[in-house]
Scaffold this motif. Structure first.
Motif, PDB file in Angstrom:
ATOM      1  N   ARG A 158       0.844  -1.196   0.000  1.00  0.00           N
ATOM      2  CA  ARG A 158       0.000   0.000   0.000  1.00  0.00           C
ATOM      3  C   ARG A 158       0.878   1.246   0.000  1.00  0.00           C
ATOM      4  NH1 ARG A 158      -2.218   3.651   3.782  1.00  0.00           N
ATOM      5  NH2 ARG A 158      -4.372   4.297   3.357  1.00  0.00           N
ATOM      6  N   MET A 159       0.502   2.237  -0.813  1.00  0.00           N
ATOM      7  CA  MET A 159       1.213   3.499  -0.887  1.00  0.00           C
ATOM      8  C   MET A 159       0.181   4.617  -0.774  1.00  0.00           C
ATOM      9  SD  MET A 159       4.511   4.252  -1.267  1.00  0.00           S
ATOM     10  CE  MET A 159       5.120   2.798  -2.128  1.00  0.00           C
ATOM     11  N   ALA A 160       0.433   5.587   0.097  1.00  0.00           N
ATOM     12  CA  ALA A 160      -0.521   6.681   0.301  1.00  0.00           C
ATOM     13  C   ALA A 160       0.222   8.004   0.359  1.00  0.00           C
ATOM     14  CB  ALA A 160      -1.313   6.462   1.589  1.00  0.00           C
ATOM     15  N   GLY A 161      -0.435   9.038  -0.102  1.00  0.00           N
ATOM     16  CA  GLY A 161       0.165  10.364  -0.057  1.00  0.00           C
ATOM     17  C   GLY A 161      -0.651  11.370  -0.825  1.00  0.00           C
ATOM     18  N   TRP A 162       0.023  12.416  -1.295  1.00  0.00           N
ATOM     19  CA  TRP A 162      -0.625  13.545  -1.963  1.00  0.00           C
ATOM     20  C   TRP A 162       0.062  13.826  -3.287  1.00  0.00           C
ATOM     21  CZ3 TRP A 162      -4.865  15.780   0.354  1.00  0.00           C
ATOM     22  CH2 TRP A 162      -5.078  15.450   1.702  1.00  0.00           C
ATOM     23  N   PHE A 163      -0.732  14.127  -4.292  1.00  0.00           N
ATOM     24  CA  PHE A 163      -0.211  14.507  -5.610  1.00  0.00           C
ATOM     25  C   PHE A 163      -0.422  15.997  -5.809  1.00  0.00           C
ATOM     26  CE2 PHE A 163      -0.831  15.734  -9.954  1.00  0.00           C
ATOM     27  CZ  PHE A 163       0.164  15.078 -10.652  1.00  0.00           C
ATOM     28  N   ALA A 164       0.617  16.675  -6.315  1.00  0.00           N
ATOM     29  CA  ALA A 164       0.505  18.076  -6.712  1.00  0.00           C
ATOM     30  C   ALA A 164       1.596  18.372  -7.726  1.00  0.00           C
ATOM     31  CB  ALA A 164       0.625  19.005  -5.506  1.00  0.00           C
ATOM     32  N   PHE A 165       1.328  19.325  -8.611  1.00  0.00           N
ATOM     33  CA  PHE A 165       2.342  19.764  -9.566  1.00  0.00           C
ATOM     34  C   PHE A 165       3.272  20.771  -8.908  1.00  0.00           C
ATOM     35  CE2 PHE A 165      -1.030  18.441 -12.583  1.00  0.00           C
ATOM     36  CZ  PHE A 165      -0.278  17.624 -13.426  1.00  0.00           C
ATOM     37  N   ALA A 166       4.566  20.695  -9.232  1.00  0.00           N
ATOM     38  CA  ALA A 166       5.546  21.592  -8.619  1.00  0.00           C
ATOM     39  C   ALA A 166       5.324  23.042  -9.017  1.00  0.00           C
ATOM     40  CB  ALA A 166       6.964  21.157  -8.996  1.00  0.00           C
ATOM     41  N   ASP A 167       4.780  23.284 -10.215  1.00  0.00           N
ATOM     42  CA  ASP A 167       4.605  24.669 -10.671  1.00  0.00           C
ATOM     43  C   ASP A 167       3.236  25.237 -10.316  1.00  0.00           C
ATOM     44  OD1 ASP A 167       2.937  23.394 -12.481  1.00  0.00           O
ATOM     45  OD2 ASP A 167       4.110  23.915 -14.260  1.00  0.00           O
ATOM     46  N   GLY A 168       2.482  24.546  -9.484  1.00  0.00           N
ATOM     47  CA  GLY A 168       1.208  25.070  -9.005  1.00  0.00           C
ATOM     48  C   GLY A 168       0.025  24.789  -9.902  1.00  0.00           C
ATOM     49  N   ARG A 169       0.190  24.049 -10.985  1.00  0.00           N
ATOM     50  CA  ARG A 169      -0.954  23.732 -11.837  1.00  0.00           C
ATOM     51  C   ARG A 169      -2.000  22.979 -11.019  1.00  0.00           C
ATOM     52  NH1 ARG A 169      -3.668  20.138 -15.073  1.00  0.00           N
ATOM     53  NH2 ARG A 169      -3.952  20.680 -17.294  1.00  0.00           N
ATOM     54  N   GLU A 170      -3.246  23.390 -11.166  1.00  0.00           N
ATOM     55  CA  GLU A 170      -4.322  22.724 -10.444  1.00  0.00           C
ATOM     56  C   GLU A 170      -4.783  21.475 -11.202  1.00  0.00           C
ATOM     57  OE1 GLU A 170      -5.011  23.351  -7.544  1.00  0.00           O
ATOM     58  OE2 GLU A 170      -4.744  25.484  -7.113  1.00  0.00           O
ATOM     59  N   PRO A 171      -5.353  20.501 -10.510  1.00  0.00           N
ATOM     60  CA  PRO A 171      -5.807  19.283 -11.182  1.00  0.00           C
ATOM     61  C   PRO A 171      -7.034  19.524 -12.046  1.00  0.00           C
ATOM     62  CG  PRO A 171      -6.476  19.266  -8.880  1.00  0.00           C
ATOM     63  CD  PRO A 171      -5.594  20.463  -9.054  1.00  0.00           C
ATOM     64  N   ASP A 172      -7.139  18.767 -13.110  1.00  0.00           N
ATOM     65  CA  ASP A 172      -8.313  18.777 -13.972  1.00  0.00           C
ATOM     66  C   ASP A 172      -8.507  17.351 -14.492  1.00  0.00           C
ATOM     67  OD1 ASP A 172      -6.384  18.421 -15.916  1.00  0.00           O
ATOM     68  OD2 ASP A 172      -6.809  20.256 -17.014  1.00  0.00           O
ATOM     69  N   PRO A 173      -9.571  17.084 -15.251  1.00  0.00           N
ATOM     70  CA  PRO A 173      -9.799  15.702 -15.693  1.00  0.00           C
ATOM     71  C   PRO A 173      -8.646  15.108 -16.483  1.00  0.00           C
ATOM     72  CG  PRO A 173     -11.802  16.982 -15.933  1.00  0.00           C
ATOM     73  CD  PRO A 173     -10.724  17.963 -15.576  1.00  0.00           C
TER      74      PRO A 173
END
Length: 294
Positions: A195-210
């Protein structure tokens, strides 16, 4: 639980500003006409020398978003036929069906091989819709996973022993973090749960989209690492179900495998947004890391 503050939902992946963020620049397409596009595969989304399968899937997803009448991927299945390399590629999309609320198409990615002949690298079939038009009804028994808050988790390049996740180009493009309970493998003490758990985010601040959700399910360290098997884990097939427009903010991601056998493993991923909604699910079949499977 998910510990972020919800904000306004994000927009249409087909009309993202290609100059704004690195992910958009590296999935940019130049149309030739007849649903054919030129692209350049970036080596910046590579893992242990291999281009990440989720990034490739997002590249194909952008081609279908520009070909089908509906903007958002709802379900997409990619088969990885041969290993792509950074550099020029050609994408060819085909419309299979269009309806009032859903449309379906297929897209393939081709490169020129060492012998000068064209080689198909990846093929994906997807059904698109308009996630903004979904009903507000939610009847789910799924609950957000117990993951430490983002600021208490460890950055990918600081989560492990020297060399565990360093010198991996994709890590430099992400501000993702791992739950402290998911880093034992990097210290020589894997939990054995897979099992692996955590948070995803882009380094340049791009927000998530589909579109970016097609990347997220394959962008965290493989769950096999938590079994003590660390190495390149090539994806054979990856299916993603996108369930809702994600709210801005880091995405909570949990992946797990239950049946490593015969040199292969399955990996299931749940992706939760900052509002505590399950916005995407994925499953892939992958080869066991070469250190285990040979």
């Amino acid at each position: 639980m998910v510990h972020s503050t919800p904000r306004a939902a994000t927009g249409d992946p087909a009309h993202a500003d290609p100059a704004a963020h690195e992910f958009d620049r590296d999935t940019a397409l130049v149309p030739r006409g007849d649903a054919t596009f030129d692209a350049v595969i970036s080596g910046g989304w590579s893992v242990l020398g291999a281009v990440n399968g989720g990034y490739l899937k997002a590249l194909l997803g952008r081609a279908l978003s520009r070909t089908l009448p509906h903007p958002h991927p709802c379900t997409a299945t990619a088969h990885y036929l041969s290993a792509p390399t950074p550099g020029p590629a050609v994408l060819r999309a085909t419309v299979l069906r269009t309806g009032r609320t859903l449309s379906t198409g297929t897209v393939s990615l081709h490169q020129t091989g060492s012998d000068g002949a064209e080689v198909e690298r990846v093929r994906m079939t997807a059904t698109h819709g308009d996630l903004a038009a979904l009903t507000d009804h939610v009847g789910t028994s799924a609950t957000p996973p117990a993951v430490a808050p983002y600021d208490r988790c460890l950055a990918l390049d600081a989560a492990g022993a020297p060399g565990a996740l360093t010198d991996t180009p994709i890590v430099e493009r992400l501000a993702s973090r791992l739950d402290p309970d998911s880093v034992g493998w990097a210290l020589g003490n894997p939990s054995g749960r897979g099992r692996m758990a955590g948070w995803f985010a882009f380094a340049d601040g791009r927000e998530p989209d589909p579109l970016s959700l097609l990347l997220v399910g394959d962008a965290m360290p493989p769950a096999a690492f938590d079994l003590g098997v660390v190495g390149w884990t090539p994806t054979v097939e990856l299916t993603t179900h996108v369930r809702a427009l994600p709210q801005p903010g880091p995405l909570c991601v949990v992946t797990a495998t239950r049946n490593p056998a015969g040199g292969f493993l399955e990996e299931d991923a749940e992706i939760w947004d900052s509002a505590g909604r399950l916005v995407a699910q994925s499953r892939q079949l992958a080869r066991m890391p070469r250190t285990a499977a040979g």
